[in-house]
Design a protein around this motif. Structure first.
Motif, PDB file in Angstrom:
ATOM      1  N   ARG A 188       6.446  -7.224  -0.542  1.00 30.67           N
ATOM      2  CA  ARG A 188       5.770  -6.013  -1.017  1.00 30.67           C
ATOM      3  C   ARG A 188       4.589  -6.296  -1.926  1.00 30.67           C
ATOM      4  O   ARG A 188       3.815  -5.393  -2.229  1.00 30.67           O
ATOM      5  CB  ARG A 188       6.797  -5.110  -1.703  1.00 30.67           C
ATOM      6  CG  ARG A 188       7.909  -4.717  -0.742  1.00 30.67           C
ATOM      7  CD  ARG A 188       8.841  -3.680  -1.305  1.00 30.67           C
ATOM      8  NE  ARG A 188       9.921  -3.427  -0.359  1.00 30.67           N
ATOM      9  CZ  ARG A 188      10.801  -2.438  -0.459  1.00 30.67           C
ATOM     10  NH1 ARG A 188      10.722  -1.610  -1.483  1.00 30.67           N
ATOM     11  NH2 ARG A 188      11.742  -2.285   0.439  1.00 30.67           N
TER      12      ARG A 188
ATOM     13  N   LYS B  30      -0.069  12.572  -2.778  1.00 24.18           N
ATOM     14  CA  LYS B  30       0.485  12.243  -4.096  1.00 24.18           C
ATOM     15  C   LYS B  30       1.975  11.947  -4.015  1.00 24.18           C
ATOM     16  O   LYS B  30       2.466  10.975  -4.625  1.00 24.18           O
ATOM     17  CB  LYS B  30       0.243  13.414  -5.049  1.00 24.18           C
ATOM     18  CG  LYS B  30       0.664  13.142  -6.491  1.00 24.18           C
ATOM     19  CD  LYS B  30       0.300  14.314  -7.388  1.00 24.18           C
ATOM     20  CE  LYS B  30       0.707  14.048  -8.834  1.00 24.18           C
ATOM     21  NZ  LYS B  30       0.342  15.185  -9.728  1.00 24.18           N
TER      22      LYS B  30
ATOM     23  N   ARG C 261       3.692   8.288  -4.705  1.00 22.46           N
ATOM     24  CA  ARG C 261       4.698   8.162  -5.768  1.00 22.46           C
ATOM     25  C   ARG C 261       5.969   7.509  -5.225  1.00 22.46           C
ATOM     26  O   ARG C 261       6.540   6.598  -5.853  1.00 22.46           O
ATOM     27  CB  ARG C 261       5.020   9.531  -6.346  1.00 22.46           C
ATOM     28  CG  ARG C 261       5.993   9.458  -7.530  1.00 22.46           C
ATOM     29  CD  ARG C 261       6.439  10.830  -8.001  1.00 22.46           C
ATOM     30  NE  ARG C 261       5.315  11.669  -8.392  1.00 22.46           N
ATOM     31  CZ  ARG C 261       4.975  12.800  -7.769  1.00 22.46           C
ATOM     32  NH1 ARG C 261       5.664  13.208  -6.712  1.00 22.46           N
ATOM     33  NH2 ARG C 261       3.957  13.514  -8.193  1.00 22.46           N
ATOM     34  N   LEU C 262       6.410   7.953  -4.056  1.00 20.77           N
ATOM     35  CA  LEU C 262       7.630   7.403  -3.448  1.00 20.77           C
ATOM     36  C   LEU C 262       7.454   5.925  -3.121  1.00 20.77           C
ATOM     37  O   LEU C 262       8.321   5.101  -3.443  1.00 20.77           O
ATOM     38  CB  LEU C 262       7.961   8.185  -2.176  1.00 20.77           C
ATOM     39  CG  LEU C 262       9.127   7.638  -1.339  1.00 20.77           C
ATOM     40  CD1 LEU C 262      10.430   7.694  -2.123  1.00 20.77           C
ATOM     41  CD2 LEU C 262       9.252   8.414  -0.025  1.00 20.77           C
TER      42      LEU C 262
ATOM     43  N   ARG D 182       5.264   3.713  -4.276  1.00 21.24           N
ATOM     44  CA  ARG D 182       5.084   2.870  -5.458  1.00 21.24           C
ATOM     45  C   ARG D 182       6.396   2.678  -6.213  1.00 21.24           C
ATOM     46  O   ARG D 182       6.621   1.636  -6.830  1.00 21.24           O
ATOM     47  CB  ARG D 182       4.012   3.472  -6.362  1.00 21.24           C
ATOM     48  CG  ARG D 182       2.602   3.339  -5.779  1.00 21.24           C
ATOM     49  CD  ARG D 182       1.587   4.195  -6.485  1.00 21.24           C
ATOM     50  NE  ARG D 182       0.269   4.112  -5.841  1.00 21.24           N
ATOM     51  CZ  ARG D 182      -0.718   4.975  -6.026  1.00 21.24           C
ATOM     52  NH1 ARG D 182      -0.560   6.005  -6.870  1.00 21.24           N
ATOM     53  NH2 ARG D 182      -1.857   4.826  -5.393  1.00 21.24           N
ATOM     54  N   SER D 183       7.257   3.687  -6.160  1.00 21.64           N
ATOM     55  CA  SER D 183       8.550   3.561  -6.832  1.00 21.64           C
ATOM     56  C   SER D 183       9.411   2.484  -6.176  1.00 21.64           C
ATOM     57  O   SER D 183      10.326   1.939  -6.804  1.00 21.64           O
ATOM     58  CB  SER D 183       9.296   4.906  -6.806  1.00 21.64           C
ATOM     59  OG  SER D 183       9.754   5.213  -5.500  1.00 21.64           O
ATOM     60  N   GLU D 184       9.094   2.175  -4.906  1.00 19.49           N
ATOM     61  CA  GLU D 184       9.826   1.143  -4.180  1.00 19.49           C
ATOM     62  C   GLU D 184       9.093  -0.199  -4.191  1.00 19.49           C
ATOM     63  O   GLU D 184       9.476  -1.135  -3.490  1.00 19.49           O
ATOM     64  CB  GLU D 184      10.047   1.585  -2.730  1.00 19.49           C
ATOM     65  CG  GLU D 184      10.988   2.765  -2.576  1.00 19.49           C
ATOM     66  CD  GLU D 184      12.397   2.435  -3.033  1.00 19.49           C
ATOM     67  OE1 GLU D 184      12.900   1.351  -2.666  1.00 19.49           O
ATOM     68  OE2 GLU D 184      13.006   3.250  -3.753  1.00 19.49           O
ATOM     69  N   GLY D 185       8.006  -0.258  -4.984  1.00 15.96           N
ATOM     70  CA  GLY D 185       7.301  -1.526  -5.131  1.00 15.96           C
ATOM     71  C   GLY D 185       6.175  -1.785  -4.155  1.00 15.96           C
ATOM     72  O   GLY D 185       5.615  -2.885  -4.130  1.00 15.96           O
ATOM     73  N   TRP D 186       5.810  -0.778  -3.350  1.00 10.70           N
ATOM     74  CA  TRP D 186       4.734  -0.967  -2.384  1.00 10.70           C
ATOM     75  C   TRP D 186       3.364  -0.721  -3.010  1.00 10.70           C
ATOM     76  O   TRP D 186       3.195   0.198  -3.810  1.00 10.70           O
ATOM     77  CB  TRP D 186       4.893  -0.010  -1.204  1.00 10.70           C
ATOM     78  CG  TRP D 186       6.060  -0.271  -0.314  1.00 10.70           C
ATOM     79  CD1 TRP D 186       7.195   0.484  -0.208  1.00 10.70           C
ATOM     80  CD2 TRP D 186       6.218  -1.343   0.619  1.00 10.70           C
ATOM     81  NE1 TRP D 186       8.049  -0.049   0.712  1.00 10.70           N
ATOM     82  CE2 TRP D 186       7.481  -1.177   1.245  1.00 10.70           C
ATOM     83  CE3 TRP D 186       5.421  -2.428   0.980  1.00 10.70           C
ATOM     84  CZ2 TRP D 186       7.950  -2.063   2.209  1.00 10.70           C
ATOM     85  CZ3 TRP D 186       5.897  -3.315   1.943  1.00 10.70           C
ATOM     86  CH2 TRP D 186       7.137  -3.126   2.546  1.00 10.70           C
TER      87      TRP D 186
ATOM     88  N   THR E 263      -0.273   0.780  -2.574  1.00 11.52           N
ATOM     89  CA  THR E 263      -0.772   1.865  -1.726  1.00 11.52           C
ATOM     90  C   THR E 263      -2.276   2.082  -1.926  1.00 11.52           C
ATOM     91  O   THR E 263      -2.826   1.812  -2.992  1.00 11.52           O
ATOM     92  CB  THR E 263      -0.060   3.196  -2.037  1.00 11.52           C
ATOM     93  OG1 THR E 263      -0.347   3.591  -3.381  1.00 11.52           O
ATOM     94  CG2 THR E 263       1.440   3.081  -1.843  1.00 11.52           C
TER      95      THR E 263
END
Length: 215
Positions: A3, A19, A23-24, A26-30, A32
């Motif tokens: 990631r 948005k 947010r989803l 990035r919360s998992e480490g991706w 974007t």
């Protein structure tokens, strides 16, 4: 591909969707990158960056399918996950035909989206690894002398050394020397491996000429 090296590109004309997706992810480490239109994405697109594309199907101006076709025509078959606010079977069929990973309907379940992204990024990694192998093979094929390539073509055609020698007007011992050199240059382990490598390169060229993604 982890990631830290992959980027998820999000293209949607709805800022709320963009948005929420960002947010989803990035919360998992991706990582974007978000865009509000296909043209904005195209102007900034760098195919060297690994990852996948989450793409809205229906947008003003250039639609998602238009963008997919444009990328395909440029030989840039980045894995695409399509999003649509309504079920559109003909469009989904067209999208999948040109190599889309999946076709999801809004509102998208977060878990399903993340699973689909994982699959798309894995596909991208596989495609890039295959492209690197084919690039290396192309360089090795280019390193063959004209005579070595003629001998290789004869081997791939299933001809015996004696038949190749007669066709090229050289002695059988010379054919064996050229074949051995070609095998070494191409990194093949045997004559059978040589045939597989060359046929694989030819098959990849046919895919590129047809405009279809190689997966």
């Amino acid at each position: 591909m982890n990631r830290l090296t992959a980027t998820i590109f999000v293209v949607d004309d709805d800022p709320h969707v963009v948005k929420a997706m960002a947010r989803l992810l990035r919360s998992e480490g991706w990582n974007t990158r978000c865009y509000s239109s296909a043209s904005e994405f195209l102007s900034d697109h760098d195919d060297a960056v690994p990852g996948c594309l989450i793409l809205d199907l229906l947008m003003p101006g250039m639609t998602g399918l238009d963008l997919q076709r444009e990328l395909t025509s440029r030989g840039r078959c980045r894995p695409i996950i399509f999003l649509s606010g309504r079920g559109d079977v003909p469009s989904s069929v067209a999208a999948m035909k040109f190599g889309a990973v999946d076709f999801l309907t809004k509102p998208v379940d977060g878990r399903i989206l993340l699973e689909t992204v994982e699959r798309a990024v894995e596909r991208d990694a596989g495609q890039r690894a295959a492209a690197d192998r084919m690039r290396t093979l192309g360089e090795r094929l280019s390193s063959l002398t004209i005579r070595e390539r003629q001998v290789v073509d004869g081997v791939v055609a299933g001809l015996l050394n004696k038949q190749i020698a007669g066709k090229l007007g050289i002695v059988e011992k010379t054919v064996k020397v050229h074949r051995a050199r070609a095998i070494a240059k191409l990194g093949a382990r045997s004559t059978a491996d040589l045939v597989r490598i060359v046929e694989g390169a030819a098959g990849n060229d046919m895919h590129r000429e047809s405009g279809m993604p190689v997966v």
